[in-house]
Design an enzyme around this catalytic site. Structure first.
Site, PDB file in Angstrom:
ATOM      1  N   ARG A 187      32.803 -13.959 -11.939  1.00 28.95           N
ATOM      2  CA  ARG A 187      32.406 -14.836 -12.948  1.00 28.95           C
ATOM      3  C   ARG A 187      33.135 -15.789 -13.505  1.00 28.95           C
ATOM      4  NH1 ARG A 187      26.468 -13.237 -15.181  1.00 28.95           N
ATOM      5  NH2 ARG A 187      26.008 -15.108 -15.027  1.00 28.95           N
ATOM      6  N   ARG A 242      17.273  -7.378 -22.045  1.00 30.19           N
ATOM      7  CA  ARG A 242      17.936  -8.656 -22.443  1.00 30.19           C
ATOM      8  C   ARG A 242      17.164  -9.977 -21.727  1.00 30.19           C
ATOM      9  NH1 ARG A 242      23.475  -9.487 -19.705  1.00 30.19           N
ATOM     10  NH2 ARG A 242      22.568 -11.554 -19.822  1.00 30.19           N
ATOM     11  N   ASP A 281      18.588 -14.759  -8.059  1.00 26.35           N
ATOM     12  CA  ASP A 281      17.800 -13.833  -9.123  1.00 26.35           C
ATOM     13  C   ASP A 281      16.533 -13.370  -8.203  1.00 26.35           C
ATOM     14  OD1 ASP A 281      19.666 -14.390 -11.331  1.00 26.35           O
ATOM     15  OD2 ASP A 281      19.259 -16.042 -10.930  1.00 26.35           O
ATOM     16  N   CYS A 292      26.123 -10.087 -17.110  1.00 24.22           N
ATOM     17  CA  CYS A 292      25.761  -9.066 -15.960  1.00 24.22           C
ATOM     18  C   CYS A 292      27.117  -8.726 -15.133  1.00 24.22           C
ATOM     19  CB  CYS A 292      24.701  -9.133 -15.108  1.00 24.22           C
ATOM     20  SG  CYS A 292      23.066  -8.993 -16.210  1.00 24.22           S
ATOM     21  N   LYS A 330      14.396 -17.508 -19.745  1.00 28.39           N
ATOM     22  CA  LYS A 330      15.751 -17.000 -20.371  1.00 28.39           C
ATOM     23  C   LYS A 330      16.851 -18.121 -20.005  1.00 28.39           C
ATOM     24  CE  LYS A 330      18.519 -13.813 -18.207  1.00 28.39           C
ATOM     25  NZ  LYS A 330      19.908 -14.461 -18.030  1.00 28.39           N
ATOM     26  N   ASN A 331      16.874 -18.511 -18.767  1.00 24.15           N
ATOM     27  CA  ASN A 331      18.118 -19.145 -18.434  1.00 24.15           C
ATOM     28  C   ASN A 331      17.889 -20.618 -18.781  1.00 24.15           C
ATOM     29  OD1 ASN A 331      19.109 -17.162 -17.534  1.00 24.15           O
ATOM     30  ND2 ASN A 331      18.794 -17.548 -15.369  1.00 24.15           N
TER      31      ASN A 331
HETATM   32  N1  EPU Z   1      31.611 -20.295 -10.624  1.00 20.34           N
HETATM   33  C1  EPU Z   1      33.159 -20.360 -10.474  1.00 20.34           C
HETATM   34  N2  EPU Z   1      33.730 -21.083 -11.555  1.00 20.34           N
HETATM   35  C2  EPU Z   1      32.936 -21.450 -12.733  1.00 20.34           C
HETATM   36  C3  EPU Z   1      31.504 -21.151 -12.838  1.00 20.34           C
HETATM   37  C4  EPU Z   1      30.964 -20.448 -11.576  1.00 20.34           C
HETATM   38  O1  EPU Z   1      33.480 -19.946  -9.424  1.00 20.34           O
HETATM   39  O2  EPU Z   1      33.439 -21.738 -13.778  1.00 20.34           O
HETATM   40  C5  EPU Z   1      31.129 -19.484  -9.617  1.00 20.34           C
HETATM   41  C6  EPU Z   1      30.367 -17.970  -9.866  1.00 20.34           C
HETATM   42  O3  EPU Z   1      31.440 -17.235 -10.004  1.00 20.34           O
HETATM   43  C7  EPU Z   1      29.382 -18.100  -9.026  1.00 20.34           C
HETATM   44  C8  EPU Z   1      28.835 -19.352  -8.822  1.00 20.34           C
HETATM   45  O4  EPU Z   1      29.726 -20.228  -9.263  1.00 20.34           O
HETATM   46  O5  EPU Z   1      29.811 -17.363  -7.930  1.00 20.34           O
HETATM   47  C9  EPU Z   1      27.499 -19.782  -9.281  1.00 20.34           C
HETATM   48  O6  EPU Z   1      27.564 -19.401 -10.799  1.00 20.34           O
HETATM   49  P1  EPU Z   1      26.871 -20.370 -11.859  1.00 20.34           P
HETATM   50  O7  EPU Z   1      27.862 -20.883 -12.901  1.00 20.34           O
HETATM   51  O8  EPU Z   1      25.945 -21.261 -11.197  1.00 20.34           O
HETATM   52  O9  EPU Z   1      26.017 -19.202 -12.667  1.00 20.34           O
HETATM   53  P2  EPU Z   1      25.792 -18.953 -14.172  1.00 20.34           P
HETATM   54  O10 EPU Z   1      25.607 -20.386 -14.927  1.00 20.34           O
HETATM   55  O11 EPU Z   1      26.940 -18.180 -14.931  1.00 20.34           O
HETATM   56  C10 EPU Z   1      23.275 -18.818 -14.253  1.00 20.34           C
HETATM   57  C11 EPU Z   1      22.306 -18.102 -14.628  1.00 20.34           C
HETATM   58  C12 EPU Z   1      22.285 -16.772 -13.717  1.00 20.34           C
HETATM   59  C13 EPU Z   1      22.194 -17.262 -12.245  1.00 20.34           C
HETATM   60  C14 EPU Z   1      23.065 -18.193 -11.872  1.00 20.34           C
HETATM   61  C15 EPU Z   1      22.636 -18.878 -10.750  1.00 20.34           C
HETATM   62  C16 EPU Z   1      22.302 -18.038 -16.936  1.00 20.34           C
HETATM   63  C17 EPU Z   1      22.691 -17.583 -18.239  1.00 20.34           C
HETATM   64  N3  EPU Z   1      22.594 -17.302 -15.980  1.00 20.34           N
HETATM   65  O12 EPU Z   1      24.727 -18.367 -14.153  1.00 20.34           O
HETATM   66  O13 EPU Z   1      21.290 -15.627 -14.077  1.00 20.34           O
HETATM   67  O14 EPU Z   1      21.910 -16.100 -11.226  1.00 20.34           O
HETATM   68  O15 EPU Z   1      22.986 -19.320 -12.816  1.00 20.34           O
HETATM   69  O16 EPU Z   1      21.253 -19.615 -10.638  1.00 20.34           O
HETATM   70  O17 EPU Z   1      21.816 -19.326 -16.885  1.00 20.34           O
HETATM   71  C18 EPU Z   1      20.390 -13.617 -14.549  1.00 20.34           C
HETATM   72  O18 EPU Z   1      19.361 -14.295 -15.056  1.00 20.34           O
HETATM   73  O19 EPU Z   1      20.134 -12.546 -14.147  1.00 20.34           O
HETATM   74  C19 EPU Z   1      21.463 -14.372 -13.874  1.00 20.34           C
HETATM   75  C20 EPU Z   1      22.765 -13.745 -13.574  1.00 20.34           C
END
Ligand code: EPU
Length: 437
Positions: free
Chosen positions: A124, A416, A308, A119, A23-24
């Protein structure tokens, strides 16, 4: 109409399933297809809600999408993209639209993206995405509902992320591939799904290299071409089913489970008493005689223990003899789902302190980001509302292990992100029905 899963517990999982694309990775690769003009073909596509949502957005922008669900292929023709504004109805649905900023800026010089969702696992924020795009020369205005981006031409630059964010790294890479000059991203995320995206972009004509210490170097090119790309397998789906096999004392062969991308997970699973056998085309997980042992672990960015993987591991640790500790260092609020497990008989306590490892950035934040699990505890069936995708899968496993019947509502969260979940659980011997209110 709301749908529920109703599960008869007291079962173990036995049989074989096949993992599909991650998915990611796939959702980002669908977005990456917008960087070229023409037809991109993606293979190994899971049948999940987030793929449908992402393709719907592209269709709204003018792309022609064809998803062959049975074959697991998806083609995107981007020739007629005519809009640079993602409709507001997609606000709050998932984290994908913000990644469209770069591709739309390259095509139109502007992009409008509604506020983000995903989620319910913490605030976030998008600050790293926004400041990365600004450093590349984008003007960003937030009108309280949507972000308005504009730029004549993006210009390569040096960016150091405050935390190795997956989404921000992907966003900056997709903005930098067609920028003028070189972009360097330091303290970047290096998850296998990002490497897969980089491989797709390289096939499209991009020049991207990975250097030591979490650094990506992107040499901007003039244009990218449509390609055919096979999406990496889903290591979260694999780990989720692996834990389910062991926690239910079952025996499941997971075709497509890739040892390379599960290496850290397999170490922790073994420390917790899980047994596995690496095969040429997958991994067999079995737990009939396993002695489940307590562990003290913490989640981290790659190559650490994925955030995850945390939720299925918690379920397994409810069956360990002794006290386990899990420290969540990626999201500040990813443990609220354990309340429902306590309702089922688990003994799980949450703490604001950094337990079980190093101090993390959530120390003194007041967030309950450490979890202490005392086992073994038998579980009993319950009625549960699912709060997010990964918690949802864990409830499903807990329901399979529990004595009696459980019902899970809000199942759209699970659908999802997990490919053909009903079909797979049923193939492994679980009695699971869908009820509609
Ligand atoms: N963060 C910030 N500012 C930003 C972006 C991120 O403070 O601008 C913080 C977030 O709040 C969090 C940390 O950085 O505390 C990590 O967030 P990241 O940006 O790495 O997460 P993401 O890209 O929003 C993806 C996956 C998540 C997975 C995380 C970490 C997707 C669509 N989602 O989220 O997957 O947990 O990376 O590996 O790729 C899931 O699949 O259920 C899921 C939540």
């Amino acid at each position: 109409m709301s749908r529920k899963y109703v599960i008869e517990g007291g079962r173990y999982l036995k049989g074989e399933i096949k993992i599909r694309g991650a998915k990611n990775a796939i959702t980002k690769e669908i977005v990456a297809s917008m960087l070229a003009s023409g037809k991109t073909v993606l293979e190994n596509i899971p049948d999940i809600g987030d793929v449908s949502l992402t393709t719907q957005i592209l269709e709204d922008l003018g792309c022609v999408v064809n998803h062959e669900k049975q074959a697991g292929t998806l083609s995107v023709n981007t020739k007629n993209i005519k809009k640079y504004s993602v409709p507001f109805e997609y606000s709050g649905i998932n984290r994908i639209p913000i990644l469209m900023a770069g591709p739309l800026l390259h095509k139109f010089g502007q992009a409008v993206i509604p506020m983000m969702g995903g989620c319910d696992i913490g605030p976030r924020p998008l600050d790293f995405h926004i400041s990365g795009l600004e450093k590349l020369g984008t003007k960003v205005v937030f009108d309280g509902k949507s972000y308005h981006f504009s730029a004549d031409k993006l210009i390569g630059t040096k960016i150091e992320l405050p935390f190795p964010s997956v989404g921000a790294t992907e966003n900056i890479i997709m903005a930098a591939v067609l920028a003028r000059g070189v972009t360097v991203i330091k303290n970047a995320a290096i998850e296998p799904e990002i490497v897969d995206l980089v491989m797709m972009l390289q096939s499209m004509g991009a020049i991207i290299s990975q250097e030591v210490d979490r650094t990506w170097v992107i040499q901007g090119v003039e244009r990218l071409n449509p390609v055919q790309h096979r999406v990496i397998n889903d290591r979260i789906e694999a780990a989720s089913f692996a834990v389910s096999a062991i926690a239910t004392r079952g025996d499941v062969t997971i075709k497509g489970a890739d040892q390379l991308h599960l290496q850290t997970f397999l170490n922790w699973l073994r420390k917790a008493g899980g047994e596995f056998e690496v095969l040429s085309d997958g991994i067999r997980f079995y737990g009939k005689d396993a002695v489940i042992a307590p562990i003290a672990a913490e989640t981290a960015v790659h190559p650490g223990l994925m955030t995850d993987w945390q939720q299925p591991l918690v379920i397994l640790l409810t069956q360990a003899s002794g006290v386990s500790v899990l420290h969540e260092t990626v999201y500040e609020n990813r443990f609220s789902y354990v309340n429902a497990l306590n309702k089922m008989g688990a003994k799980i306590q949450l703490f604001k302190e950094c337990l079980g490892g190093r101090q993390c950035r959530f120390l003194y934040s007041g967030h309950l980001h450490s979890c202490v699990i005392t086992g073994p505890t038998p579980l009993t069936g319950a009625e549960i509302e699912i709060p997010d995708l990964r918690a949802g899968f864990s409830y499903l496993v807990a329901a399979v292990m529990a004595q009696g019947r459980s019902s899970l509502s809000n199942i759209r969260y699970i659908e999802r992100g997990y490919d053909r979940i009903l079909e797979k659980f049923r193939a492994l011997g679980v009695n699971i029905e869908v009820e509609e209110d």
